[in-house]
Design an enzyme around this catalytic site. Structure first.
Site, PDB file in Angstrom:
ATOM      1  N   THR A 130      14.315   9.857  13.148  1.00  0.00           N
ATOM      2  CA  THR A 130      12.970   9.889  12.557  1.00  0.00           C
ATOM      3  C   THR A 130      12.273   8.541  12.691  1.00  0.00           C
ATOM      4  O   THR A 130      12.889   7.520  12.969  1.00  0.00           O
ATOM      5  CB  THR A 130      13.034  10.242  11.055  1.00  0.00           C
ATOM      6  OG1 THR A 130      13.744   9.199  10.373  1.00  0.00           O
ATOM      7  CG2 THR A 130      13.732  11.562  10.822  1.00  0.00           C
ATOM      8  N   CYS A 131      10.952   8.552  12.425  1.00  0.00           N
ATOM      9  CA  CYS A 131      10.148   7.329  12.511  1.00  0.00           C
ATOM     10  C   CYS A 131      10.118   6.614  11.175  1.00  0.00           C
ATOM     11  O   CYS A 131       9.066   6.166  10.728  1.00  0.00           O
ATOM     12  CB  CYS A 131       8.738   7.673  12.957  1.00  0.00           C
ATOM     13  SG  CYS A 131       8.718   8.251  14.646  1.00  0.00           S
ATOM     14  N   ASP A 132      11.251   6.532  10.519  1.00  0.00           N
ATOM     15  CA  ASP A 132      11.333   5.779   9.270  1.00  0.00           C
ATOM     16  C   ASP A 132      12.418   4.741   9.467  1.00  0.00           C
ATOM     17  O   ASP A 132      13.536   5.092   9.861  1.00  0.00           O
ATOM     18  CB  ASP A 132      11.691   6.715   8.114  1.00  0.00           C
ATOM     19  CG  ASP A 132      11.602   6.017   6.770  1.00  0.00           C
ATOM     20  OD1 ASP A 132      12.130   4.889   6.648  1.00  0.00           O
ATOM     21  OD2 ASP A 132      11.016   6.587   5.837  1.00  0.00           O
ATOM     22  N   ASN A 176       9.206  14.529   9.263  1.00  0.00           N
ATOM     23  CA  ASN A 176       8.907  14.214  10.664  1.00  0.00           C
ATOM     24  C   ASN A 176       9.060  15.441  11.576  1.00  0.00           C
ATOM     25  O   ASN A 176       9.194  15.303  12.788  1.00  0.00           O
ATOM     26  CB  ASN A 176       9.854  13.110  11.170  1.00  0.00           C
ATOM     27  CG  ASN A 176       9.126  11.832  11.549  1.00  0.00           C
ATOM     28  OD1 ASN A 176       9.716  10.978  12.181  1.00  0.00           O
ATOM     29  ND2 ASN A 176       7.884  11.681  11.173  1.00  0.00           N
TER      30      ASN A 176
END
Ligand SMILES: *Cc1c(COP(=O)(O)O)cnc(C)c1O
Length: 376
Positions: free
Chosen positions: A323-325, A366
Protein backbone atom coordinates in the site's frame (compact mmCIF):
# COMPACT_ATOMS: atom_id res chain seq x y z
CA UNK A 1 3.09 -26.47 6.35
CA UNK A 2 0.97 -29.58 6.02
CA UNK A 3 0.53 -31.91 3.04
CA UNK A 4 -3.13 -30.82 2.79
CA UNK A 5 -2.18 -27.14 2.55
CA UNK A 6 0.54 -27.95 0.01
CA UNK A 7 -1.97 -29.85 -2.15
CA UNK A 8 -4.50 -27.06 -1.93
CA UNK A 9 -1.96 -24.41 -2.96
CA UNK A 10 -0.69 -26.52 -5.85
CA UNK A 11 -4.17 -26.43 -7.37
CA UNK A 12 -4.89 -22.80 -6.53
CA UNK A 13 -5.11 -20.50 -9.54
CA UNK A 14 -6.70 -17.26 -8.33
CA UNK A 15 -4.71 -14.11 -7.76
CA UNK A 16 -3.86 -12.30 -4.55
CA UNK A 17 -2.72 -13.38 -1.09
CA UNK A 18 -4.66 -16.20 0.56
CA UNK A 19 -4.71 -17.70 4.04
CA UNK A 20 -5.18 -21.47 4.12
CA UNK A 21 -6.07 -23.04 7.47
CA UNK A 22 -5.80 -26.80 8.03
CA UNK A 23 -8.57 -27.79 10.45
CA UNK A 24 -6.78 -31.05 11.30
CA UNK A 25 -4.07 -28.98 12.98
CA UNK A 26 -6.69 -27.11 15.02
CA UNK A 27 -8.10 -30.47 16.12
CA UNK A 28 -4.63 -31.69 17.15
CA UNK A 29 -4.01 -28.48 19.08
CA UNK A 30 -7.31 -28.80 20.95
CA UNK A 31 -6.49 -32.37 21.89
CA UNK A 32 -2.97 -31.38 23.00
CA UNK A 33 -4.43 -28.74 25.36
CA UNK A 34 -7.00 -31.18 26.71
CA UNK A 35 -4.27 -33.73 27.36
CA UNK A 36 -1.72 -31.32 28.85
CA UNK A 37 -4.26 -29.81 31.26
CA UNK A 38 -6.81 -32.60 31.78
CA UNK A 39 -8.68 -30.91 34.64
CA UNK A 40 -8.92 -27.55 32.92
CA UNK A 41 -11.78 -26.44 30.69
CA UNK A 42 -10.81 -24.82 27.38
CA UNK A 43 -12.44 -21.51 26.41
CA UNK A 44 -11.12 -20.76 22.92
CA UNK A 45 -10.49 -17.01 22.48
CA UNK A 46 -12.76 -16.36 19.50
CA UNK A 47 -10.91 -13.26 18.32
CA UNK A 48 -7.83 -15.24 17.24
CA UNK A 49 -9.76 -16.75 14.32
CA UNK A 50 -13.55 -16.51 14.40
CA UNK A 51 -14.17 -18.44 11.17
CA UNK A 52 -17.35 -20.54 11.49
CA UNK A 53 -15.38 -23.63 10.38
CA UNK A 54 -12.96 -23.22 13.30
CA UNK A 55 -15.70 -22.47 15.83
CA UNK A 56 -17.94 -25.39 14.87
CA UNK A 57 -15.04 -27.82 14.88
CA UNK A 58 -14.03 -26.66 18.37
CA UNK A 59 -17.63 -26.71 19.62
CA UNK A 60 -17.95 -30.31 18.42
CA UNK A 61 -14.76 -31.23 20.28
CA UNK A 62 -16.24 -29.85 23.52
CA UNK A 63 -14.57 -26.45 23.63
CA UNK A 64 -16.14 -23.48 25.37
CA UNK A 65 -15.66 -19.91 24.08
CA UNK A 66 -14.17 -16.69 25.40
CA UNK A 67 -16.04 -13.88 23.66
CA UNK A 68 -15.25 -10.16 23.73
CA UNK A 69 -18.46 -8.79 22.20
CA UNK A 70 -22.09 -9.72 21.60
CA UNK A 71 -21.22 -10.61 18.01
CA UNK A 72 -18.59 -13.09 19.22
CA UNK A 73 -21.07 -14.57 21.70
CA UNK A 74 -23.52 -15.07 18.81
CA UNK A 75 -20.77 -16.73 16.74
CA UNK A 76 -20.10 -19.20 19.56
CA UNK A 77 -23.80 -19.99 19.88
CA UNK A 78 -24.19 -20.34 16.10
CA UNK A 79 -21.29 -22.81 16.13
CA UNK A 80 -23.26 -25.05 18.45
CA UNK A 81 -22.10 -24.12 21.95
CA UNK A 82 -24.83 -23.64 24.55
CA UNK A 83 -24.80 -20.30 26.39
CA UNK A 84 -23.36 -21.94 29.52
CA UNK A 85 -20.22 -22.63 27.46
CA UNK A 86 -19.64 -18.96 26.68
CA UNK A 87 -17.75 -16.45 28.82
CA UNK A 88 -18.03 -12.72 28.21
CA UNK A 89 -14.37 -12.13 28.94
CA UNK A 90 -13.91 -8.50 27.96
CA UNK A 91 -13.56 -6.24 31.00
CA UNK A 92 -14.89 -3.30 28.96
CA UNK A 93 -18.58 -3.74 28.07
CA UNK A 94 -21.54 -1.46 27.49
CA UNK A 95 -24.33 -2.16 29.94
CA UNK A 96 -26.67 -2.69 26.93
CA UNK A 97 -24.34 -5.43 25.68
CA UNK A 98 -24.25 -7.08 29.11
CA UNK A 99 -28.07 -7.13 28.97
CA UNK A 100 -28.03 -8.65 25.47
CA UNK A 101 -25.54 -11.31 26.57
CA UNK A 102 -27.73 -12.09 29.58
CA UNK A 103 -30.77 -12.39 27.31
CA UNK A 104 -28.79 -14.86 25.20
CA UNK A 105 -28.18 -16.94 28.33
CA UNK A 106 -24.60 -15.96 29.22
CA UNK A 107 -23.95 -16.03 32.96
CA UNK A 108 -20.17 -15.63 33.21
CA UNK A 109 -18.56 -12.18 33.00
CA UNK A 110 -15.13 -10.61 33.46
CA UNK A 111 -14.70 -7.44 35.53
CA UNK A 112 -11.77 -5.42 36.78
CA UNK A 113 -13.41 -2.52 38.64
CA UNK A 114 -16.42 -1.55 40.74
CA UNK A 115 -18.22 0.32 37.92
CA UNK A 116 -18.21 -2.78 35.72
CA UNK A 117 -19.51 -4.92 38.61
CA UNK A 118 -22.41 -2.49 38.98
CA UNK A 119 -23.31 -2.81 35.29
CA UNK A 120 -23.38 -6.60 35.63
CA UNK A 121 -25.43 -6.51 38.83
CA UNK A 122 -28.05 -4.37 37.04
CA UNK A 123 -28.06 -6.02 33.61
CA UNK A 124 -27.17 -9.63 34.43
CA UNK A 125 -28.41 -10.22 37.99
CA UNK A 126 -27.12 -13.27 39.84
CA UNK A 127 -24.40 -14.01 37.27
CA UNK A 128 -20.91 -15.27 38.03
CA UNK A 129 -18.09 -12.76 37.78
CA UNK A 130 -14.35 -13.16 37.85
CA UNK A 131 -11.94 -10.32 38.49
CA UNK A 132 -9.02 -9.85 36.16
CA UNK A 133 -5.74 -8.89 37.79
CA UNK A 134 -2.82 -7.11 36.13
CA UNK A 135 0.14 -9.13 34.95
CA UNK A 136 3.57 -7.80 34.02
CA UNK A 137 3.65 -9.85 30.77
CA UNK A 138 7.44 -10.29 31.02
CA UNK A 139 8.54 -12.84 28.43
CA UNK A 140 5.64 -12.19 26.07
CA UNK A 141 6.29 -11.10 22.49
CA UNK A 142 2.87 -9.47 22.25
CA UNK A 143 2.37 -8.01 25.75
CA UNK A 144 -1.12 -6.90 26.74
CA UNK A 145 0.17 -4.04 28.93
CA UNK A 146 -1.94 -2.33 31.58
CA UNK A 147 -5.17 -2.01 29.66
CA UNK A 148 -6.95 -4.90 31.42
CA UNK A 149 -7.03 -5.93 35.04
CA UNK A 150 -6.62 -4.23 38.42
CA UNK A 151 -3.90 -4.48 41.02
CA UNK A 152 -4.34 -7.74 42.96
CA UNK A 153 -4.79 -5.71 46.16
CA UNK A 154 -7.96 -4.16 44.69
CA UNK A 155 -9.43 -7.40 43.36
CA UNK A 156 -10.85 -8.48 46.72
CA UNK A 157 -12.76 -5.18 46.98
CA UNK A 158 -14.16 -5.65 43.47
CA UNK A 159 -15.24 -9.23 44.22
CA UNK A 160 -16.65 -8.31 47.62
CA UNK A 161 -18.73 -5.61 45.96
CA UNK A 162 -20.03 -8.17 43.46
CA UNK A 163 -20.95 -10.47 46.35
CA UNK A 164 -22.83 -7.67 48.12
CA UNK A 165 -24.80 -6.93 44.95
CA UNK A 166 -26.02 -10.50 44.70
CA UNK A 167 -23.57 -11.69 42.05
CA UNK A 168 -21.54 -14.84 42.47
CA UNK A 169 -17.91 -13.88 43.14
CA UNK A 170 -16.52 -16.76 41.12
CA UNK A 171 -12.79 -16.23 40.83
CA UNK A 172 -9.77 -14.49 39.40
CA UNK A 173 -8.35 -14.22 35.88
CA UNK A 174 -5.14 -12.97 34.32
CA UNK A 175 -3.34 -13.08 31.00
CA UNK A 176 0.43 -13.49 31.07
CA UNK A 177 0.81 -11.81 27.64
CA UNK A 178 0.35 -13.25 24.20
CA UNK A 179 3.08 -15.38 22.61
CA UNK A 180 4.43 -16.06 26.11
CA UNK A 181 7.58 -18.07 25.51
CA UNK A 182 8.27 -18.73 29.19
CA UNK A 183 6.15 -21.54 30.60
CA UNK A 184 7.00 -20.37 34.14
CA UNK A 185 5.26 -17.01 33.61
CA UNK A 186 2.11 -18.42 35.23
CA UNK A 187 3.90 -18.88 38.57
CA UNK A 188 3.89 -15.24 39.66
CA UNK A 189 0.37 -14.65 38.40
CA UNK A 190 -0.86 -17.68 40.35
CA UNK A 191 0.86 -16.39 43.51
CA UNK A 192 -1.17 -13.18 43.14
CA UNK A 193 -4.36 -15.12 42.38
CA UNK A 194 -3.87 -17.24 45.52
CA UNK A 195 -3.43 -14.07 47.59
CA UNK A 196 -6.79 -12.78 46.29
CA UNK A 197 -8.38 -16.14 47.19
CA UNK A 198 -7.00 -15.82 50.76
CA UNK A 199 -8.10 -12.20 51.15
CA UNK A 200 -11.62 -13.01 49.92
CA UNK A 201 -11.70 -16.06 52.21
CA UNK A 202 -10.97 -13.81 55.19
CA UNK A 203 -13.96 -11.70 54.17
CA UNK A 204 -16.17 -14.77 54.06
CA UNK A 205 -16.24 -15.11 50.27
CA UNK A 206 -15.11 -18.42 48.86
CA UNK A 207 -13.79 -18.12 45.33
CA UNK A 208 -13.69 -21.27 43.26
CA UNK A 209 -12.18 -20.58 39.82
CA UNK A 210 -8.92 -19.39 38.31
CA UNK A 211 -8.95 -18.35 34.67
CA UNK A 212 -5.39 -18.90 33.45
CA UNK A 213 -5.95 -16.88 30.26
CA UNK A 214 -4.18 -17.36 26.96
CA UNK A 215 -0.57 -16.74 26.04
CA UNK A 216 0.30 -20.20 24.72
CA UNK A 217 2.65 -19.58 21.80
CA UNK A 218 2.90 -20.58 18.18
CA UNK A 219 6.30 -21.44 16.76
CA UNK A 220 7.48 -18.59 14.54
CA UNK A 221 11.24 -18.24 13.97
CA UNK A 222 12.28 -19.15 17.51
CA UNK A 223 11.50 -22.44 19.20
CA UNK A 224 8.84 -22.56 21.89
CA UNK A 225 8.22 -25.10 24.69
CA UNK A 226 5.59 -27.79 24.07
CA UNK A 227 2.02 -27.54 25.33
CA UNK A 228 2.91 -30.41 27.65
CA UNK A 229 5.70 -28.33 29.22
CA UNK A 230 3.20 -25.53 29.82
CA UNK A 231 0.76 -27.98 31.39
CA UNK A 232 3.42 -29.34 33.75
CA UNK A 233 4.67 -25.88 34.78
CA UNK A 234 1.14 -24.60 35.37
CA UNK A 235 0.14 -27.65 37.41
CA UNK A 236 3.26 -27.26 39.59
CA UNK A 237 2.51 -23.58 40.14
CA UNK A 238 -1.08 -24.41 41.12
CA UNK A 239 0.18 -26.95 43.66
CA UNK A 240 2.74 -24.53 45.01
CA UNK A 241 0.29 -21.66 45.58
CA UNK A 242 -2.97 -23.50 46.34
CA UNK A 243 -1.65 -26.66 48.00
CA UNK A 244 -4.33 -29.32 48.16
CA UNK A 245 -7.13 -26.85 47.47
CA UNK A 246 -6.56 -26.46 43.74
CA UNK A 247 -9.48 -24.47 42.35
CA UNK A 248 -11.42 -25.14 39.18
CA UNK A 249 -9.37 -23.79 36.26
CA UNK A 250 -9.98 -22.64 32.71
CA UNK A 251 -7.64 -21.60 29.89
CA UNK A 252 -8.37 -19.29 26.98
CA UNK A 253 -5.94 -20.18 24.21
CA UNK A 254 -6.19 -18.19 20.99
CA UNK A 255 -2.88 -18.08 19.17
CA UNK A 256 -1.82 -21.49 20.49
CA UNK A 257 -5.00 -23.08 19.14
CA UNK A 258 -4.91 -21.78 15.55
CA UNK A 259 -1.61 -20.01 14.82
CA UNK A 260 0.30 -22.97 13.38
CA UNK A 261 -2.76 -24.18 11.44
CA UNK A 262 -2.51 -21.39 8.85
CA UNK A 263 -0.20 -20.45 5.98
CA UNK A 264 -0.49 -17.37 3.79
CA UNK A 265 0.58 -17.59 0.17
CA UNK A 266 1.75 -14.19 -1.07
CA UNK A 267 3.67 -12.85 -4.06
CA UNK A 268 6.77 -10.71 -4.52
CA UNK A 269 5.67 -7.54 -6.34
CA UNK A 270 9.00 -5.71 -6.46
CA UNK A 271 12.65 -6.08 -5.42
CA UNK A 272 14.58 -2.81 -5.49
CA UNK A 273 17.33 -0.68 -3.95
CA UNK A 274 17.32 2.93 -2.86
CA UNK A 275 20.82 3.64 -4.26
CA UNK A 276 23.48 1.80 -6.19
CA UNK A 277 25.55 1.44 -3.03
CA UNK A 278 22.68 0.12 -0.93
CA UNK A 279 23.42 -3.35 0.41
CA UNK A 280 19.94 -3.89 1.79
CA UNK A 281 17.26 -4.64 -0.80
CA UNK A 282 13.63 -3.69 -0.42
CA UNK A 283 11.25 -6.58 -1.04
CA UNK A 284 7.60 -5.63 -1.49
CA UNK A 285 4.91 -8.28 -1.11
CA UNK A 286 1.24 -8.18 -2.13
CA UNK A 287 0.32 -8.44 1.58
CA UNK A 288 1.19 -6.05 4.39
CA UNK A 289 0.10 -4.49 7.65
CA UNK A 290 -3.35 -3.60 6.32
CA UNK A 291 -4.14 -6.93 4.71
CA UNK A 292 -3.49 -9.32 7.59
CA UNK A 293 0.02 -8.84 8.96
CA UNK A 294 -0.88 -6.25 11.62
CA UNK A 295 1.07 -8.15 14.27
CA UNK A 296 4.31 -7.06 12.60
CA UNK A 297 3.58 -3.76 14.38
CA UNK A 298 6.79 -2.77 16.23
CA UNK A 299 8.22 -5.89 14.54
CA UNK A 300 6.72 -7.89 17.42
CA UNK A 301 5.84 -11.05 15.55
CA UNK A 302 8.44 -12.31 13.05
CA UNK A 303 6.86 -14.86 10.76
CA UNK A 304 8.88 -17.64 9.10
CA UNK A 305 8.83 -17.08 5.34
CA UNK A 306 9.51 -19.87 2.85
CA UNK A 307 10.49 -19.12 -0.75
CA UNK A 308 10.98 -21.28 -3.85
CA UNK A 309 14.70 -20.31 -3.66
CA UNK A 310 15.46 -21.51 -0.13
CA UNK A 311 18.98 -22.94 -0.02
CA UNK A 312 20.40 -20.08 -2.11
CA UNK A 313 22.65 -17.49 -0.47
CA UNK A 314 20.79 -15.20 1.95
CA UNK A 315 21.04 -11.43 2.32
CA UNK A 316 19.17 -8.96 4.53
CA UNK A 317 16.24 -7.02 3.12
CA UNK A 318 13.59 -4.61 4.26
CA UNK A 319 10.23 -6.32 3.85
CA UNK A 320 7.21 -4.17 3.04
CA UNK A 321 3.59 -4.35 1.98
CA UNK A 322 1.98 -3.05 -1.20
CA UNK A 323 0.00 0.00 0.00
CA UNK A 324 0.89 3.69 -0.30
CA UNK A 325 1.21 4.13 3.44
CA UNK A 326 4.71 4.42 4.84
CA UNK A 327 3.60 2.53 7.97
CA UNK A 328 3.17 -0.51 5.74
CA UNK A 329 6.71 -1.79 6.36
CA UNK A 330 6.94 -5.19 8.04
CA UNK A 331 10.59 -5.55 9.03
CA UNK A 332 13.18 -2.77 8.75
CA UNK A 333 14.73 -2.18 12.18
CA UNK A 334 15.82 -5.80 12.09
CA UNK A 335 16.09 -6.65 8.37
CA UNK A 336 14.84 -10.05 7.22
CA UNK A 337 17.14 -12.64 5.60
CA UNK A 338 15.85 -13.79 2.22
CA UNK A 339 17.58 -15.45 -0.76
CA UNK A 340 19.49 -12.98 -2.98
CA UNK A 341 18.02 -14.79 -5.98
CA UNK A 342 14.42 -13.88 -4.99
CA UNK A 343 12.57 -12.42 -7.98
CA UNK A 344 9.48 -10.45 -8.86
CA UNK A 345 6.58 -12.86 -9.24
CA UNK A 346 7.94 -15.48 -6.82
CA UNK A 347 5.35 -16.96 -4.48
CA UNK A 348 6.28 -16.94 -0.78
CA UNK A 349 4.69 -18.80 2.11
CA UNK A 350 4.22 -16.95 5.39
CA UNK A 351 3.88 -19.58 8.10
CA UNK A 352 2.19 -19.53 11.49
CA UNK A 353 -0.50 -17.15 10.26
CA UNK A 354 -3.65 -18.95 11.45
CA UNK A 355 -4.19 -16.50 14.34
CA UNK A 356 -4.70 -12.73 14.32
CA UNK A 357 -4.46 -12.23 10.57
CA UNK A 358 -7.69 -12.45 8.53
CA UNK A 359 -9.82 -10.33 10.89
CA UNK A 360 -7.07 -7.74 11.17
CA UNK A 361 -7.16 -7.08 7.43
CA UNK A 362 -8.80 -3.80 6.43
CA UNK A 363 -11.94 -3.69 4.28
CA UNK A 364 -10.10 -2.41 1.21
CA UNK A 365 -7.45 0.16 2.11
CA UNK A 366 -5.95 1.48 -1.11
CA UNK A 367 -8.20 -0.90 -3.03
CA UNK A 368 -6.53 -4.04 -1.68
CA UNK A 369 -9.20 -6.57 -0.75
CA UNK A 370 -9.43 -8.14 2.70
CA UNK A 371 -7.40 -11.33 3.09
CA UNK A 372 -8.98 -14.29 1.31
CA UNK A 373 -9.33 -17.24 3.63
CA UNK A 374 -9.93 -20.92 3.04
CA UNK A 375 -10.43 -23.56 5.73
CA UNK A 376 -9.71 -27.11 4.63
C1 LIG B 1 -6.90 -12.36 23.37
C2 LIG B 1 -7.27 -13.04 24.62
C3 LIG B 1 -6.93 -14.38 24.81
C4 LIG B 1 -6.11 -15.17 23.82
O1 LIG B 1 -4.77 -14.89 23.96
P1 LIG B 1 -3.66 -15.74 23.19
O2 LIG B 1 -2.39 -15.11 23.61
O3 LIG B 1 -3.94 -15.59 21.74
O4 LIG B 1 -3.78 -17.14 23.63
C5 LIG B 1 -7.36 -14.99 25.97
N1 LIG B 1 -8.07 -14.32 26.90
C6 LIG B 1 -8.41 -13.02 26.75
C7 LIG B 1 -9.21 -12.35 27.80
C8 LIG B 1 -8.02 -12.34 25.61
O5 LIG B 1 -8.36 -11.06 25.47
Amino acid sequence: MTARIRDFLRKRTDDGPCLVVDLDVVRDNYQAFAKALPDTRVFYAVKANPAPEVLSLLASLGSCFDAASVAEIEMGLAAGAAADRVSYGNTIKKERDVARAYALGVRLFAVDCIAEVEKIARAAPGSRVFCRILSDCIGAEWPLSRKFGCEPAMAADVLEHAHKLGLEAHGVSFHVGSQQRNQHAWDRALASAAAVFRECGERGINLSMVNLGGGFPTKYLKNVPTVKAYGTAIFRALRKHFGNAIPETIIEPGRGMVGNAGVIEAEVVLVSKKSNEDDVRWVYLDIGKFSGLAETMDESIRYPIKTPRDGDELAPCVLAGPTCDSADVLYEREPYQLPVSLEIGDKVLIEGTGAYTATYSSVAFNGFSPLKTVHI
